[in-house]
Design a protein around this motif. Structure first.
Motif, PDB file in Angstrom:
ATOM      1  N   PRO A   1     -32.678 -20.806  12.905  1.00 14.47           N
ATOM      2  CA  PRO A   1     -33.419 -20.338  14.078  1.00 14.47           C
ATOM      3  C   PRO A   1     -34.915 -20.599  13.969  1.00 14.47           C
ATOM      4  CG  PRO A   1     -32.972 -18.509  12.621  1.00 14.47           C
ATOM      5  CD  PRO A   1     -32.306 -19.713  11.997  1.00 14.47           C
ATOM      6  N   ARG A   2     -35.585 -20.507  15.084  1.00 10.68           N
ATOM      7  CA  ARG A   2     -37.052 -20.603  15.083  1.00 10.68           C
ATOM      8  C   ARG A   2     -37.679 -19.330  14.496  1.00 10.68           C
ATOM      9  NH1 ARG A   2     -38.786 -24.949  18.094  1.00 10.68           N
ATOM     10  NH2 ARG A   2     -37.259 -25.832  19.551  1.00 10.68           N
ATOM     11  N   ASP A   3     -37.005 -18.197  14.696  1.00 10.14           N
ATOM     12  CA  ASP A   3     -37.469 -16.918  14.160  1.00 10.14           C
ATOM     13  C   ASP A   3     -36.317 -16.280  13.395  1.00 10.14           C
ATOM     14  OD1 ASP A   3     -40.120 -16.840  15.529  1.00 10.14           O
ATOM     15  OD2 ASP A   3     -38.861 -16.779  17.328  1.00 10.14           O
ATOM     16  N   LEU A   4     -36.664 -15.418  12.442  1.00 11.52           N
ATOM     17  CA  LEU A   4     -35.646 -14.727  11.653  1.00 11.52           C
ATOM     18  C   LEU A   4     -34.639 -14.038  12.555  1.00 11.52           C
ATOM     19  CD1 LEU A   4     -34.553 -13.467   8.975  1.00 11.52           C
ATOM     20  CD2 LEU A   4     -36.192 -11.613   9.358  1.00 11.52           C
ATOM     21  N   GLN A   5     -33.351 -14.236  12.254  1.00  9.26           N
ATOM     22  CA  GLN A   5     -32.283 -13.559  12.975  1.00  9.26           C
ATOM     23  C   GLN A   5     -31.498 -12.678  12.006  1.00  9.26           C
ATOM     24  OE1 GLN A   5     -31.020 -16.258  16.814  1.00  9.26           O
ATOM     25  NE2 GLN A   5     -29.704 -16.302  15.032  1.00  9.26           N
ATOM     26  N   ILE A   6     -31.287 -11.430  12.378  1.00  8.32           N
ATOM     27  CA  ILE A   6     -30.480 -10.500  11.594  1.00  8.32           C
ATOM     28  C   ILE A   6     -29.364  -9.981  12.489  1.00  8.32           C
ATOM     29  CG2 ILE A   6     -30.448  -8.384  10.229  1.00  8.32           C
ATOM     30  CD1 ILE A   6     -33.449  -8.741   9.776  1.00  8.32           C
ATOM     31  N   SER A   7     -28.140 -10.133  12.044  1.00 14.65           N
ATOM     32  CA  SER A   7     -26.980  -9.680  12.805  1.00 14.65           C
ATOM     33  C   SER A   7     -26.176  -8.705  11.959  1.00 14.65           C
ATOM     34  CB  SER A   7     -26.091 -10.863  13.209  1.00 14.65           C
ATOM     35  OG  SER A   7     -26.827 -11.839  13.920  1.00 14.65           O
ATOM     36  N   THR A   8     -25.625  -7.693  12.594  1.00  4.71           N
ATOM     37  CA  THR A   8     -24.794  -6.719  11.906  1.00  4.71           C
ATOM     38  C   THR A   8     -23.457  -6.607  12.627  1.00  4.71           C
ATOM     39  OG1 THR A   8     -26.741  -5.440  11.218  1.00  4.71           O
ATOM     40  CG2 THR A   8     -24.603  -4.351  11.080  1.00  4.71           C
ATOM     41  N   PHE A   9     -22.383  -6.733  11.870  1.00  6.91           N
ATOM     42  CA  PHE A   9     -21.032  -6.605  12.403  1.00  6.91           C
ATOM     43  C   PHE A   9     -20.439  -5.313  11.840  1.00  6.91           C
ATOM     44  CE2 PHE A   9     -22.253 -11.016  12.228  1.00  6.91           C
ATOM     45  CZ  PHE A   9     -21.864 -11.530  13.453  1.00  6.91           C
ATOM     46  N   GLN A  10     -20.544  -4.240  12.635  1.00  2.00           N
ATOM     47  CA  GLN A  10     -20.100  -2.933  12.172  1.00  2.00           C
ATOM     48  C   GLN A  10     -18.594  -2.926  11.961  1.00  2.00           C
ATOM     49  OE1 GLN A  10     -22.177  -0.669  11.357  1.00  2.00           O
ATOM     50  NE2 GLN A  10     -24.077  -1.256  12.384  1.00  2.00           N
ATOM     51  N   ASP A  11     -18.156  -2.149  10.954  1.00  2.00           N
ATOM     52  CA  ASP A  11     -16.737  -2.170  10.631  1.00  2.00           C
ATOM     53  C   ASP A  11     -16.358  -0.920   9.850  1.00  2.00           C
ATOM     54  OD1 ASP A  11     -14.171  -3.132  10.536  1.00  2.00           O
ATOM     55  OD2 ASP A  11     -14.589  -4.805   9.197  1.00  2.00           O
ATOM     56  N   LEU A  12     -15.056  -0.696   9.753  1.00  2.00           N
ATOM     57  CA  LEU A  12     -14.483   0.353   8.932  1.00  2.00           C
ATOM     58  C   LEU A  12     -13.400  -0.276   8.070  1.00  2.00           C
ATOM     59  CD1 LEU A  12     -13.991   3.351   8.130  1.00  2.00           C
ATOM     60  CD2 LEU A  12     -12.390   3.475  10.075  1.00  2.00           C
ATOM     61  N   ASN A  13     -13.562  -0.183   6.760  1.00  2.00           N
ATOM     62  CA  ASN A  13     -12.615  -0.748   5.800  1.00  2.00           C
ATOM     63  C   ASN A  13     -12.355  -2.234   6.079  1.00  2.00           C
ATOM     64  OD1 ASN A  13     -12.287   1.736   4.475  1.00  2.00           O
ATOM     65  ND2 ASN A  13     -10.686   2.368   5.919  1.00  2.00           N
ATOM     66  N   PRO A  14     -13.366  -3.063   5.856  1.00  2.00           N
ATOM     67  CA  PRO A  14     -13.215  -4.505   6.117  1.00  2.00           C
ATOM     68  C   PRO A  14     -12.125  -5.116   5.252  1.00  2.00           C
ATOM     69  CG  PRO A  14     -15.087  -4.111   4.686  1.00  2.00           C
ATOM     70  CD  PRO A  14     -14.608  -2.759   5.146  1.00  2.00           C
ATOM     71  N   ARG A  15     -11.503  -6.166   5.772  1.00  2.22           N
ATOM     72  CA  ARG A  15     -10.464  -6.872   5.025  1.00  2.22           C
ATOM     73  C   ARG A  15     -10.999  -8.138   4.367  1.00  2.22           C
ATOM     74  NH1 ARG A  15      -5.150  -6.336   9.013  1.00  2.22           N
ATOM     75  NH2 ARG A  15      -5.547  -4.188   9.705  1.00  2.22           N
ATOM     76  N   GLY A  16     -12.170  -8.578   4.789  1.00  2.00           N
ATOM     77  CA  GLY A  16     -12.763  -9.738   4.131  1.00  2.00           C
ATOM     78  C   GLY A  16     -13.835 -10.392   4.978  1.00  2.00           C
ATOM     79  N   PHE A  17     -14.720 -11.135   4.322  1.00  2.00           N
ATOM     80  CA  PHE A  17     -15.713 -11.952   5.024  1.00  2.00           C
ATOM     81  C   PHE A  17     -16.140 -13.073   4.090  1.00  2.00           C
ATOM     82  CE2 PHE A  17     -18.399  -8.948   2.730  1.00  2.00           C
ATOM     83  CZ  PHE A  17     -19.447  -9.736   2.280  1.00  2.00           C
ATOM     84  N   GLY A  18     -16.754 -14.093   4.646  1.00  2.00           N
ATOM     85  CA  GLY A  18     -17.209 -15.179   3.792  1.00  2.00           C
ATOM     86  C   GLY A  18     -18.060 -16.188   4.530  1.00  2.00           C
ATOM     87  N   LEU A  19     -18.883 -16.907   3.764  1.00  2.00           N
ATOM     88  CA  LEU A  19     -19.618 -18.055   4.268  1.00  2.00           C
ATOM     89  C   LEU A  19     -18.770 -19.280   3.986  1.00  2.00           C
ATOM     90  CD1 LEU A  19     -23.256 -17.174   3.121  1.00  2.00           C
ATOM     91  CD2 LEU A  19     -22.296 -17.033   5.442  1.00  2.00           C
ATOM     92  N   MET A  20     -18.369 -19.969   5.065  1.00  2.00           N
ATOM     93  CA  MET A  20     -17.367 -21.011   4.956  1.00  2.00           C
ATOM     94  C   MET A  20     -17.958 -22.379   5.274  1.00  2.00           C
ATOM     95  SD  MET A  20     -15.318 -18.609   4.340  1.00  2.00           S
ATOM     96  CE  MET A  20     -13.849 -19.543   3.987  1.00  2.00           C
ATOM     97  N   GLN A  21     -17.365 -23.401   4.649  1.00  6.80           N
ATOM     98  CA  GLN A  21     -17.659 -24.791   4.969  1.00  6.80           C
ATOM     99  C   GLN A  21     -16.370 -25.384   5.548  1.00  6.80           C
ATOM    100  OE1 GLN A  21     -20.291 -26.413   5.435  1.00  6.80           O
ATOM    101  NE2 GLN A  21     -20.682 -28.089   4.010  1.00  6.80           N
ATOM    102  N   ARG A  22     -16.206 -25.268   6.860  1.00 10.29           N
ATOM    103  CA  ARG A  22     -14.971 -25.714   7.493  1.00 10.29           C
ATOM    104  C   ARG A  22     -14.945 -27.219   7.736  1.00 10.29           C
ATOM    105  NH1 ARG A  22     -13.070 -21.070  11.891  1.00 10.29           N
ATOM    106  NH2 ARG A  22     -12.427 -19.534  10.296  1.00 10.29           N
ATOM    107  N   GLU A  23     -16.113 -27.799   7.981  1.00  4.73           N
ATOM    108  CA  GLU A  23     -16.150 -29.242   8.250  1.00  4.73           C
ATOM    109  C   GLU A  23     -15.979 -29.997   6.940  1.00  4.73           C
ATOM    110  OE1 GLU A  23     -15.524 -32.268   9.519  1.00  4.73           O
ATOM    111  OE2 GLU A  23     -16.429 -31.349  11.319  1.00  4.73           O
ATOM    112  N   ARG A  24     -14.824 -30.700   6.786  1.00  6.20           N
ATOM    113  CA  ARG A  24     -14.478 -31.371   5.531  1.00  6.20           C
ATOM    114  C   ARG A  24     -14.438 -32.895   5.664  1.00  6.20           C
ATOM    115  NH1 ARG A  24     -15.544 -28.201   1.365  1.00  6.20           N
ATOM    116  NH2 ARG A  24     -14.975 -26.049   1.842  1.00  6.20           N
ATOM    117  N   ASN A  25     -14.985 -33.418   6.756  1.00  3.17           N
ATOM    118  CA  ASN A  25     -14.970 -34.853   6.998  1.00  3.17           C
ATOM    119  C   ASN A  25     -16.306 -35.471   6.585  1.00  3.17           C
ATOM    120  OD1 ASN A  25     -14.880 -37.465   8.066  1.00  3.17           O
ATOM    121  ND2 ASN A  25     -13.659 -36.815   9.817  1.00  3.17           N
TER     122      ASN A  25
END
Length: 492
Positions: free
Chosen positions: A293-317
């Motif tokens: 972004p041009r400016d800092l972006q902070i996002s929060t995804f509220q949850d209860l008992n998360p099952r998982g999250f991750g930073l992914m590299q989906r593009e494999r070509n």
């Protein structure tokens, strides 16, 4: 009893100074608890004058001699090599080998390293180490590949079979993004358990220290097609910790098809990760493409008992990157799976502006809703999956590419590609794209099969006068959800 392990030192670390010490399953946890009960002392950064001001090239020329690797020639499934102190890595890290119930400190020896011609001479003293790396025969039986590295603050990273290094994990993050500045905990010591012949995993213990807390870790590392870390963590706060990041990970996103403003480069994309994936406690899967972004972006995804999250590299070509040297298509994804219930909180995502690809400008972690109380013990267990993909949570289609382009001054065209076995053979007449946005009007929603990928494409136009705009999209067939949910924040 750990009499020698609990000897005080100038750094405040209970470092072993005898040749051998008893080591039980709770040894490092006991050390962390004891350490947290004492005032924090800064790490030992004293170095001989010849090492104190090394530049990048000088430090890179210092190599640990492979023939001196721990467990070399013992017909064991793992080996360890060590990093020299200097450059950014000035703080001393003590490393021990654990065998037969005893911990033995591994002593620094200058003769175990080769030094480039530009490294100034320095006296041969007990320096300790900066960190270490683990090798195992992962890609072929007759060669020990580098599997993981622990180096710098509480950073560590790993690869799976056929991959190259990319994003990193951290032991803990404290006050990330706060105006008063972030606090960086440090791994002060490690204990490497000698593996048995034929073992498929390696156990690593770590002691972390910081102004706010001390903590213990037990990593069980299993290399393979996906390299898995089982992590057992105990945190002992010295003070109430208001903003703690659990299972933090950091990555780089310079640009991609959704975001390449003002970038003049021959490569179509440059990133170690292209999106944040979340499998929340409601059973909903979210996909958030990353941006620079041009400016800092902070996002929060509220949850209860998360099952998982991750930073992914989906593009494999390869053709999505066209970079022969960097091989971004071989960078690992990192998925965090909590073991047990983690309660209320949220997945925090930080996207930091950068003008160079050398900076890790992306951070993500779980932040508990409630502060970690001082003088308490806070235990967490989780699993890290380093590899080509995350464990499949469901059979719904996933977003693989997010393209964005202009449609006049005040509108943007969003083109989203999806892949999934559940989309094959489906009647196009029954598929609809569901798109919503705050502060904006959505027009021209189109869904169609993509004959070139074997998947589907969802496109739409969005008015962008009132930016930033929060967008949400998915594919459905009647009331049936066909895909994960794409979420995005658009800003100029």
């Amino acid at each position: 009893m750990l009499p020698a392990l609990l000897l005080a030192s100038r750094s405040g670390f209970a470092a072993a100074r005898t040749s051998e010490d008893a080591f039980g399953s709770s040894a490092v946890r006991d050390l962390a608890r004891t350490l947290a009960g004492k005032p924090y002392e800064a790490p030992d950064e004293k170095l001989p004058s010849g090492l104190h001001d090394l530049d990048y090239d000088q430090y890179r020329s210092i190599r640990y001699l492979p023939e001196r690797a721990l467990w070399r020639g013992k017909n064991l499934p793992f080996e360890a090599q060590f990093f020299h102190r200097g450059f950014f890595y000035k703080n001393r890290v003590n490393i021990f080998e654990v065998a037969d119930g005893k911990a033995t400190e591994l002593k620094y020896r200058k003769a175990d390293f080769s030094f480039g011609e530009k490294v100034p001479a320095f006296e041969d003293v007990d320096l300790g180490f900066a960190g270490f790396r683990i090798h195992a025969p992962m890609n072929r039986a007759d060669y020990y590949d580098e599997v993981c590295v622990f180096l710098g603050a509480s950073y560590f990273r790993a690869v799976a079979k056929g991959q190259t290094y990319g994003l990193s994990a951290r032991g803990l993050s404290i006050d990330t993004g706060e105006a008063k500045g972030e606090e960086f905990p440090l791994f002060k010591a490690f204990w490497l358990e000698r593996p048995a012949p034929g073992a498929t995993s390696l156990v690593i213990h770590a002691l972390l220290d910081s102004k706010s807390c001390a903590a213990s870790y037990r990593f069980t590392v299993r290399p393979g097609d996906t390299t898995v870390f089982d992590v057992e963590m105990s945190v002992y706060p010295r003070v109430e910790m208001q903003r703690t990041g659990l299972a933090p990970m950091t990555s780089m996103f310079f640009y991609g098809p959704n975001d390449r403003n003002d970038i003049d480069d021959f490569r179509p994309s440059v990133h170690d990760s292209d999106g944040l994936a979340i499998f929340n406690g409601k059973g909903e899967s979210l996909w958030r493409p990353l941006s620079n972004p041009r400016d800092l972006q902070i996002s929060t995804f509220q949850d209860l008992n998360p099952r998982g999250f991750g930073l992914m590299q989906r593009e494999r070509n390869f053709f999505a990157y066209q970079d022969i040297e960097s091989s971004f298509e071989k960078r690992p994804s990192l998925w965090m799976e909590p073991i047990g219930d983690w309660g209320e909180g949220g997945v925090k995502l930080f996207e930091i502006p950068t003008k160079e690809e050398v900076h890790d400008n992306i951070a993500a972690f779980w932040q508990p809703k409630n502060p970690l109380q001082a003088k308490g013990e806070h235990n967490y267990t989780y699993r890290l999956h380093w590899g080509p993909d995350s464990p499949k949570a469901h059979s719904r289609a996933r977003f693989t590419r997010s393209g964005i382009g202009a449609r006049g001054e005040d509108a943007r065209l969003f083109v989203l590609d999806l892949l999934g076995d559940n989309l094959k053979g489906i009647d196009p007449a029954g598929v609809k794209g569901v798109v919503t946005a705050d502060k904006s009007e959505i027009k021209n929603i189109v869904t169609q099969p993509n004959p070139y990928t074997g998947g589907w494409r969802l496109s739409f136009q969005c008015q962008v006068k009132g930016a930033p705009i929060e967008l949400r999209a998915f594919l459905a067939e009647g009331d049936k959800l066909l895909s994960e949910v794409w979420v995005y924040r658009w800003a100029p």
